[in-house]
Design a protein around this motif. Structure first.
Motif, PDB file in Angstrom:
ATOM      1  N   LEU A  54      76.450  75.834  -7.120  1.00  0.00           N
ATOM      2  CA  LEU A  54      76.675  75.116  -5.867  1.00  0.00           C
ATOM      3  C   LEU A  54      75.572  74.084  -5.758  1.00  0.00           C
ATOM      4  N   LYS A  92      80.820  75.954 -13.963  1.00  0.00           N
ATOM      5  CA  LYS A  92      81.611  75.216 -12.997  1.00  0.00           C
ATOM      6  C   LYS A  92      80.668  74.698 -11.921  1.00  0.00           C
ATOM      7  N   LEU A  94      80.302  73.045  -8.116  1.00  0.00           N
ATOM      8  CA  LEU A  94      80.848  72.693  -6.816  1.00  0.00           C
ATOM      9  C   LEU A  94      79.787  71.894  -6.064  1.00  0.00           C
ATOM     10  N   ASP A 114      83.726  70.180 -10.438  1.00  0.00           N
ATOM     11  CA  ASP A 114      85.031  70.818 -10.281  1.00  0.00           C
ATOM     12  C   ASP A 114      85.581  70.756  -8.867  1.00  0.00           C
ATOM     13  N   GLY A 115      84.801  70.235  -7.948  1.00  0.00           N
ATOM     14  CA  GLY A 115      85.256  70.130  -6.573  1.00  0.00           C
ATOM     15  C   GLY A 115      84.058  70.045  -5.645  1.00  0.00           C
ATOM     16  N   LEU A 117      82.387  71.235  -1.556  1.00  0.00           N
ATOM     17  CA  LEU A 117      82.416  72.017  -0.328  1.00  0.00           C
ATOM     18  C   LEU A 117      81.653  71.275   0.747  1.00  0.00           C
ATOM     19  N   ALA A 129      86.482  79.189  -2.662  1.00  0.00           N
ATOM     20  CA  ALA A 129      86.216  78.081  -3.577  1.00  0.00           C
ATOM     21  C   ALA A 129      85.485  78.549  -4.825  1.00  0.00           C
ATOM     22  N   VAL A 133      87.176  78.209  -8.696  1.00  0.00           N
ATOM     23  CA  VAL A 133      86.654  77.453  -9.834  1.00  0.00           C
ATOM     24  C   VAL A 133      86.171  78.380 -10.946  1.00  0.00           C
ATOM     25  N   SER A 138      90.670  73.994 -10.056  1.00  0.00           N
ATOM     26  CA  SER A 138      89.942  72.836  -9.560  1.00  0.00           C
ATOM     27  C   SER A 138      90.241  72.659  -8.079  1.00  0.00           C
TER      28      SER A 138
END
Length: 238
Positions: A54, A92, A94, A114-115, A117, A129, A133, A138
């Motif tokens: 994260l 991954k 985020l 990957d995305g 938040l 989330a 991932v 995704s």
């Protein structure tokens, strides 16, 4: 039960504390480390091998965008001098942000995150989330980020990536539906295809575009003009 290892990267201790409390409360998630900047994160990715990072985008020193690029670039090539082992797979990533329409967020997604938040996300959304991932999914971005991509149409260095990729007609249909945020099951229902067949087409699209994941493929579709967003409040045009 397999446990997902998570690394928290944020210069605000309070944010890290809150995320740790949310994630560690889940039996299948474990926060294995914390970093206050991107440079510290790079070392912890090598030593802790997290499954998910994260990553705050705006931090002093090495920001989240630069750290994301470095982690993905070094995956499979860098060597941990203490163990002699490389980062054999990229975690991954985020991106964690205050504003969804932040250019830093867009560039991180473009680089392979990957995305993202929002920091105001509910605890259940954070957990969902991370699990998504970690399982290989995704987090496709909402309309605000799609508009950012559309604003760059024709201006990206690889603006003709989709045209050069040589997608088949069916692959083009799949990419357009991916860009509208449809899941594999939803794409299958729309095109009357089985989910496994859709997965095969998605893999082909990613391979031909040289995209790490669906997010990068969708960004390429918008930047190249292959997909054009509809006016605000309407569905994207095919």
């Amino acid at each position: 039960m397999s446990v997902v290892k998570v690394l928290l990267v944020d210069d605000e201790e309070l944010i890290r504390f809150g995320l740790r409390a949310v994630l560690d409360a889940q039996p299948d998630l474990e926060v294995v480390g914390e970093a206050s900047d991107g440079a510290e994160a790079l070392g912890l990715v090598r030593s802790l091998r997290p499954d998910v990072v994260l990553m705050d985008v705006r931090m002093p020193g090495l920001d989240g965008l630069a750290a994301t690029r470095a982690i993905l670039r070094d995956a499979g090539r860098s060597t941990d001098r203490g163990t002699g082992r490389g980062i054999d797979r990229a975690p991954k990533i985020l991106v964690v942000t205050t504003f969804e329409a932040d250019d830093y967020v867009y560039e991180a997604l473009r680089a392979g995150a990957d995305g993202f938040l929002l920091k105001r996300s509910r605890p259940a959304e954070v957990v969902q989330a991370v699990r998504l991932v970690a399982a290989g999914g995704s987090l496709l971005f909402p309309a605000a980020i799609r508009r950012l991509a559309a604003a760059r149409a024709g201006h990206a260095a690889d603006g003709g990536a989709v045209a050069r990729a040589g997608l088949t007609g069916r692959e083009g249909e799949v990419l357009r539906l991916m860009a509208r945020g449809l899941s594999n099951a939803e794409i299958g229902a729309r095109l009357h295809l089985g989910v496994q067949t859709v997965k095969t087409h998605v893999s082909a699209v990613l391979g031909k575009l040289g995209a790490r994941d669906r997010t990068q493929a969708v960004i390429a579709a918008y930047e190249s003009g292959f997909v054009t967003p509809a006016p605000e409040g309407a569905a994207d045009r095919d």
